[in-house]
Structure formats: structure tokens, C-alpha cells
Design a protein around this motif. Structure first.
Motif, PDB file in Angstrom:
ATOM      1  N   MET A   1       0.838  -1.185   0.000  1.00 45.70           N
ATOM      2  CA  MET A   1       0.000   0.000   0.000  1.00 45.70           C
ATOM      3  C   MET A   1       0.886   1.252   0.000  1.00 45.70           C
ATOM      4  O   MET A   1       2.025   1.215   0.410  1.00 45.70           O
ATOM      5  CB  MET A   1      -0.918   0.007   1.224  1.00 45.70           C
ATOM      6  CG  MET A   1      -2.014  -1.055   1.194  1.00 45.70           C
ATOM      7  SD  MET A   1      -3.045  -1.062  -0.290  1.00 45.70           S
ATOM      8  CE  MET A   1      -3.970   0.422  -0.128  1.00 45.70           C
ATOM      9  N   PRO A   2       0.305   2.366  -0.423  1.00 43.06           N
ATOM     10  CA  PRO A   2       1.097   3.593  -0.524  1.00 43.06           C
ATOM     11  C   PRO A   2       1.471   4.171   0.832  1.00 43.06           C
ATOM     12  O   PRO A   2       0.770   3.989   1.807  1.00 43.06           O
ATOM     13  CB  PRO A   2       0.163   4.550  -1.273  1.00 43.06           C
ATOM     14  CG  PRO A   2      -1.198   4.044  -0.989  1.00 43.06           C
ATOM     15  CD  PRO A   2      -1.065   2.551  -0.858  1.00 43.06           C
ATOM     16  N   GLU A   3       2.603   4.843   0.862  1.00 46.46           N
ATOM     17  CA  GLU A   3       2.973   5.631   2.024  1.00 46.46           C
ATOM     18  C   GLU A   3       2.553   7.058   1.731  1.00 46.46           C
ATOM     19  O   GLU A   3       2.947   7.630   0.719  1.00 46.46           O
ATOM     20  CB  GLU A   3       4.477   5.549   2.260  1.00 46.46           C
ATOM     21  CG  GLU A   3       4.927   4.167   2.659  1.00 46.46           C
ATOM     22  CD  GLU A   3       6.410   4.133   2.949  1.00 46.46           C
ATOM     23  OE1 GLU A   3       7.000   5.179   3.254  1.00 46.46           O
ATOM     24  OE2 GLU A   3       6.970   3.042   2.863  1.00 46.46           O
ATOM     25  N   PHE A   4       1.721   7.626   2.570  1.00 49.52           N
ATOM     26  CA  PHE A   4       1.175   8.947   2.312  1.00 49.52           C
ATOM     27  C   PHE A   4       2.203  10.029   2.619  1.00 49.52           C
ATOM     28  O   PHE A   4       2.925   9.966   3.601  1.00 49.52           O
ATOM     29  CB  PHE A   4      -0.093   9.163   3.129  1.00 49.52           C
ATOM     30  CG  PHE A   4      -1.180   8.207   2.768  1.00 49.52           C
ATOM     31  CD1 PHE A   4      -1.813   8.286   1.539  1.00 49.52           C
ATOM     32  CD2 PHE A   4      -1.566   7.208   3.644  1.00 49.52           C
ATOM     33  CE1 PHE A   4      -2.809   7.405   1.189  1.00 49.52           C
ATOM     34  CE2 PHE A   4      -2.567   6.310   3.303  1.00 49.52           C
ATOM     35  CZ  PHE A   4      -3.181   6.407   2.072  1.00 49.52           C
ATOM     36  N   GLN A   5       2.273  11.008   1.731  1.00 53.79           N
ATOM     37  CA  GLN A   5       3.151  12.148   1.912  1.00 53.79           C
ATOM     38  C   GLN A   5       2.496  13.131   2.875  1.00 53.79           C
ATOM     39  O   GLN A   5       1.303  13.357   2.811  1.00 53.79           O
ATOM     40  CB  GLN A   5       3.388  12.850   0.564  1.00 53.79           C
ATOM     41  CG  GLN A   5       4.042  11.968  -0.485  1.00 53.79           C
ATOM     42  CD  GLN A   5       5.485  11.659  -0.157  1.00 53.79           C
ATOM     43  OE1 GLN A   5       6.171  12.468   0.431  1.00 53.79           O
ATOM     44  NE2 GLN A   5       5.935  10.480  -0.528  1.00 53.79           N
ATOM     45  N   ILE A   6       3.275  13.706   3.740  1.00 50.61           N
ATOM     46  CA  ILE A   6       2.782  14.713   4.672  1.00 50.61           C
ATOM     47  C   ILE A   6       3.073  16.077   4.059  1.00 50.61           C
ATOM     48  O   ILE A   6       4.197  16.301   3.624  1.00 50.61           O
ATOM     49  CB  ILE A   6       3.481  14.597   6.034  1.00 50.61           C
ATOM     50  CG1 ILE A   6       3.346  13.191   6.587  1.00 50.61           C
ATOM     51  CG2 ILE A   6       2.966  15.649   6.987  1.00 50.61           C
ATOM     52  CD1 ILE A   6       2.027  12.830   7.191  1.00 50.61           C
ATOM     53  N   PRO A   7       2.200  17.041   3.973  1.00 59.39           N
ATOM     54  CA  PRO A   7       0.813  16.922   4.428  1.00 59.39           C
ATOM     55  C   PRO A   7      -0.031  16.153   3.421  1.00 59.39           C
ATOM     56  O   PRO A   7       0.117  16.306   2.214  1.00 59.39           O
ATOM     57  CB  PRO A   7       0.346  18.371   4.508  1.00 59.39           C
ATOM     58  CG  PRO A   7       1.156  19.095   3.491  1.00 59.39           C
ATOM     59  CD  PRO A   7       2.480  18.363   3.438  1.00 59.39           C
ATOM     60  N   TYR A   8      -0.904  15.305   3.934  1.00 58.10           N
ATOM     61  CA  TYR A   8      -1.841  14.534   3.131  1.00 58.10           C
ATOM     62  C   TYR A   8      -3.095  15.381   2.958  1.00 58.10           C
ATOM     63  O   TYR A   8      -3.645  15.864   3.941  1.00 58.10           O
ATOM     64  CB  TYR A   8      -2.150  13.215   3.845  1.00 58.10           C
ATOM     65  CG  TYR A   8      -3.143  12.347   3.138  1.00 58.10           C
ATOM     66  CD1 TYR A   8      -2.784  11.696   1.966  1.00 58.10           C
ATOM     67  CD2 TYR A   8      -4.422  12.176   3.631  1.00 58.10           C
ATOM     68  CE1 TYR A   8      -3.683  10.882   1.311  1.00 58.10           C
ATOM     69  CE2 TYR A   8      -5.324  11.364   2.982  1.00 58.10           C
ATOM     70  CZ  TYR A   8      -4.954  10.716   1.825  1.00 58.10           C
ATOM     71  OH  TYR A   8      -5.842   9.929   1.169  1.00 58.10           O
ATOM     72  N   VAL A   9      -3.542  15.590   1.723  1.00 59.47           N
ATOM     73  CA  VAL A   9      -4.673  16.481   1.462  1.00 59.47           C
ATOM     74  C   VAL A   9      -5.837  15.675   0.899  1.00 59.47           C
ATOM     75  O   VAL A   9      -5.961  15.498  -0.317  1.00 59.47           O
ATOM     76  CB  VAL A   9      -4.273  17.608   0.475  1.00 59.47           C
ATOM     77  CG1 VAL A   9      -5.427  18.574   0.289  1.00 59.47           C
ATOM     78  CG2 VAL A   9      -3.034  18.326   0.963  1.00 59.47           C
TER      79      VAL A   9
END
Length: 77
Positions: A1-9
Motif C-alpha cells: 500500500m502507498p505511504e502517504f506524503q505529509i501533508p496529506y490532502v
């Protein structure tokens, strides 16, 4: 699964076909976002999973697709 980039929008986008889709906006700063701005769809592959994300910046590999919507526009009086 993807790793979300911060900030996540996270966003609810209105597709050109009239349907709404919950997704995320990538490729631009959160402070650059505005309700009603045009978006393009970008598909990201994570192994066997392909997810649609929406980009507020112009990208050559993107398809014109949608616009951002406000929560209030989803509430029908």
C-alpha cells in the motif's frame, strides 16, 4: 500500500461525468488549493493496486478530470 506524503490532502472531487470521488490532491501546496479549481487525474501504481490521485498542477501525463468541491456544495437543501 502507498505511504502517504505529509501533508496529506484528502478531497472530494467532482468528476466531469458528474460523480463525486473521495481521493487526495498531490503535486501542489495545500495553501495553493481552492474550491472549484480544475484538477487532473494521475494514476499511481503500488504493486497490484492502482489508485487515482488528483493534481492541481499541470502535468503532461495527466487526464483532465475534475474540480474540487466544498462540503457545503454536497449538502442539498
Amino acid at each position: 500500500m502507498p505511504e502517504f506524503q505529509i501533508p496529506y490532502v484528502p478531497a472530494i472531487v467532482l468528476l466531469e461525468e458528474g460523480a463525486y470521488l473521495m481521493s487526495a490532491i498531490v503535486g501542489c501546496e495545500p495553501s495553493d488549493l481552492a474550491t472549484g479549481m480544475p484538477l487532473t487525474v494521475v494514476f499511481e501504481s503500488y504493486g497490484d493496486v492502482i489508485l487515482p490521485y488528483f493534481d492541481g498542477a499541470t502535468r503532461e501525463d495527466a487526464w483532465p478530470a475534475a474540480q474540487t468541491v466544498s462540503r457545503d456544495s454536497l449538502v442539498k437543501g
